[in-house]
Design an enzyme around this catalytic site. Structure first.
Site, PDB file in Angstrom:
ATOM      1  CB  CYS A 345      -0.927   0.000   1.214  1.00  0.00           C
ATOM      2  SG  CYS A 345      -1.962   1.491   1.301  1.00  0.00           S
ATOM      3  CB  CYS A 348      -0.638   2.417   4.251  1.00  0.00           C
ATOM      4  SG  CYS A 348      -2.390   2.137   3.932  1.00  0.00           S
ATOM      5  CG  ASP A 349       3.058   0.644   4.483  1.00  0.00           C
ATOM      6  OD1 ASP A 349       2.537   1.060   5.528  1.00  0.00           O
ATOM      7  OD2 ASP A 349       2.859  -0.501   4.035  1.00  0.00           O
TER       8      ASP A 349
END
Length: 540
Positions: A345, A348-349
């Protein structure tokens, strides 16, 4: 710090605060501390009769602040600024601390209050992570309602040294009493069940005691949600057993091709699906993983769904809409360094790799979009595609090629992800034309190579394609009577949200038609008038 529009909205929310509490800040002379102080002073000024502010906190993590209800020993701390996707988490924490009840089943609140032990949670998040708020909000609520639970919410960007020292390379990630507890999206129910060891058995017994359904839907993504709405509108007993309501939509950041909705995000879309389903008489059983499907033993008999927790559900018809998940690249090092450099992701990361070199595997729309997004955060992005050309839309490819800190490598087979034993440090690929092998140093890699259907549990039960997809006809019917399927887990081409919703509706209508054609003695009372009308037409 906050726009006037946000201040107005926040003021309206804070009107719901009924119990006094204080904000206690631990600050230093950093810019983030100054921003935090400004934010907290704004919050306090909007409801000065109920919220007080102290600036004499002495926590080791600075900047940070706690929410402390008067006369309570509960402990919830935010380290770093909870803005971006986490602003909603902050607002909810303010409301819950101030006595406003959460939208959670009373039984679950009682279960949280009954948890016994010393639970010290640390949850790391990023402000661009759309999976983090669910975890942050769950652990915040638990800390507010149980004094034995302490939660610290840590914004990774503000505590880079700590993130590096603890080798955190994916969010959300949760530590309990200093040890790994879990990573990735987790619901409140899942976290509580993990702590309450007797919860699974109680839940299984409760599920098994339910009366049979007319339509039981397995999976809560767009296909499952549409099936539930269409089935419930027929007035028949409808249930959904979903491991995670919303499915993979929760992991999709931008949705711009669902007709009539110009633009939205996956989490918002998933929330809208759930609200629509709950507006009808549908029993939504979230956090339930399917384990086995047992076909009816006699014509028009009941189909049984066995669940991983030991419970079982029965129904006259079943609609399978279990969706799909990200496909692994399946090379040495991938599993070893998952969440230690290997990620799936970028939203997200991605912020955890700020200023570093990363790679993206996959040249479709998802891969190219990931590379474009990451290029605005990291030092350099290398996109690796197995095919001889990128398969993404031309507008995306042109955008990627225009960025100065990106490299595109095609006709390349990833062969290994390397690391030092604790985190990833590079990637090896083979040129498919020349056979030359090259190793690239990089801190992380984002895998974006398509989907694999969530159907392993159905092998040997019904007919699957060689790719593991459920074989369906034009009506969504499988080779098992009374069992239908819809969405990304089926052989229907073009895995798109709008197609999944249409197929879910079609499967529900097909299931209803199947119920109407069952013998009258086995027909549910709710569909009896429809059956009678059908029989009358047939004999007219």
């Amino acid at each position: 710090m906050l726009t006037q529009e946000l201040k107005t909205q926040l003021a309206a929310y804070l009107e719901r605060v009924s119990q006094p509490f204080e904000l206690v800040a631990s600050l230093d002379d950093s810019e983030t501390s100054r921003d935090m102080r400004a934010l907290l002073e704004t919050i306090q000024s909007l409801r000065a009769d109920k919220i007080s502010l102290r600036l004499d906190g002495a926590d080791a993590r600075t900047p940070s602040f706690t929410l402390q209800r008067s006369g309570s020993t509960n402990s919830l701390r935010f380290a770093g600024l909870p803005l971006g996707h986490e602003f909603t988490s902050l607002v909810l924490a303010l409301l819950w601390t101030g006595g406003h009840p959460p939208k959670v089943e009373p039984e679950l609140i009682d279960q949280i209050k009954a948890l016994d032990g010393d639970f010290n949670f640390e949850v790391y998040m990023s402000l661009t992570c759309h999976n983090c708020p669910d975890v942050v909000q769950a652990l915040s609520l638990m800390a507010i309602f149980n004094p034995k639970i302490k939660t610290v919410v840590i914004e990774g960007g503000a505590f880079q040294e700590e993130v590096t020292r603890r080798q955190i390379m994916a969010v959300p990630i949760v530590f309990l009493n200093g040890a790994d507890f879990g990573s990735g999206r987790m619901t409140l129910e899942e976290i509580v069940a993990k702590l309450d060891t007797g919860a699974a058995a109680r839940d299984a017994a409760k599920l098994s005691a339910q009366a049979p359904y007319d339509v039981l839907i397995v999976g809560g993504g767009p296909a499952g949600a549409a099936a539930a709405v269409y089935a419930a509108r027929k007035g028949i007993r409808t249930g959904i057993a979903a491991e995670r309501f919303g499915g993979q939509v929760n992991d999709t950041m931008g949705i711009e091709n669902f007709i009539s909705v110009t633009e939205t995000t996956g989490p918002k879309f998933a929330a809208a699906l759930e609200a629509h389903v709950k507006s009808y008489d549908v029993n939504l059983m979230n956090g339930q993983k399917a384990d086995k499907l047992i076909a009816a033993t006699e014509p028009n008999g009941l189909i049984e769904l066995q669940l991983a927790n030991g419970g079982s559900l029965k129904s006259k018809t079943v609609i399978l809409s279990t969706g799909a998940r990200w496909r692994n690249v399946n090379v040495p090092g991938e599993q070893e360094y998952k969440n230690k450099g290997v990620a799936y992701c970028p939203h997200c990361d991605g912020p955890l790799f700020k200023g570093k070199r990363v790679g993206v595997i996959g040249g479709g729309n998802s891969g190219v979009e990931a590379a474009i997004d990451l290029a605005g955060i990291v030092e350099h992005v290398t996109l690796i595609e197995f095919d001889t050309k990128l398969r993404a839309d031309a507008v995306l490819v042109d955008k990627l090629k225009s960025l100065p800190n990106t490299t595109i490598i095609v006709n390349a087979q990833t062969t290994e992800i390397t690391g030092d034993g604790s985190k990833m440090n590079g990637l090896t690929y083979k040129d498919r034309a020349s056979g030359d092998v090259t190793h690239l140093d990089m801190a992380g890699v984002f895998v974006q190579i398509g989907l694999v259907p969530n159907t392993e549990w159905l092998k040997g039960t019904l007919e699957l394609s060689r790719h593991g997809e459920i074989m369906v006809d034009a009506r969504g019917q499988t080779n098992l009577p009374g069992v239908f399927a819809a969405g990304d887990c089926t052989t229907v081409p073009f895995k798109q949200i709008i197609i999944a919703t249409g197929d879910g509706a079609k499967a529900a209508l097909s299931a209803f038609d199947h119920l109407m054609r069952m013998p009258a003695v086995a027909t549910p009372a709710a569909v009896a008038p429809a059956v009678a009308a059908t029989q009358e037409l047939a004999t007219a």
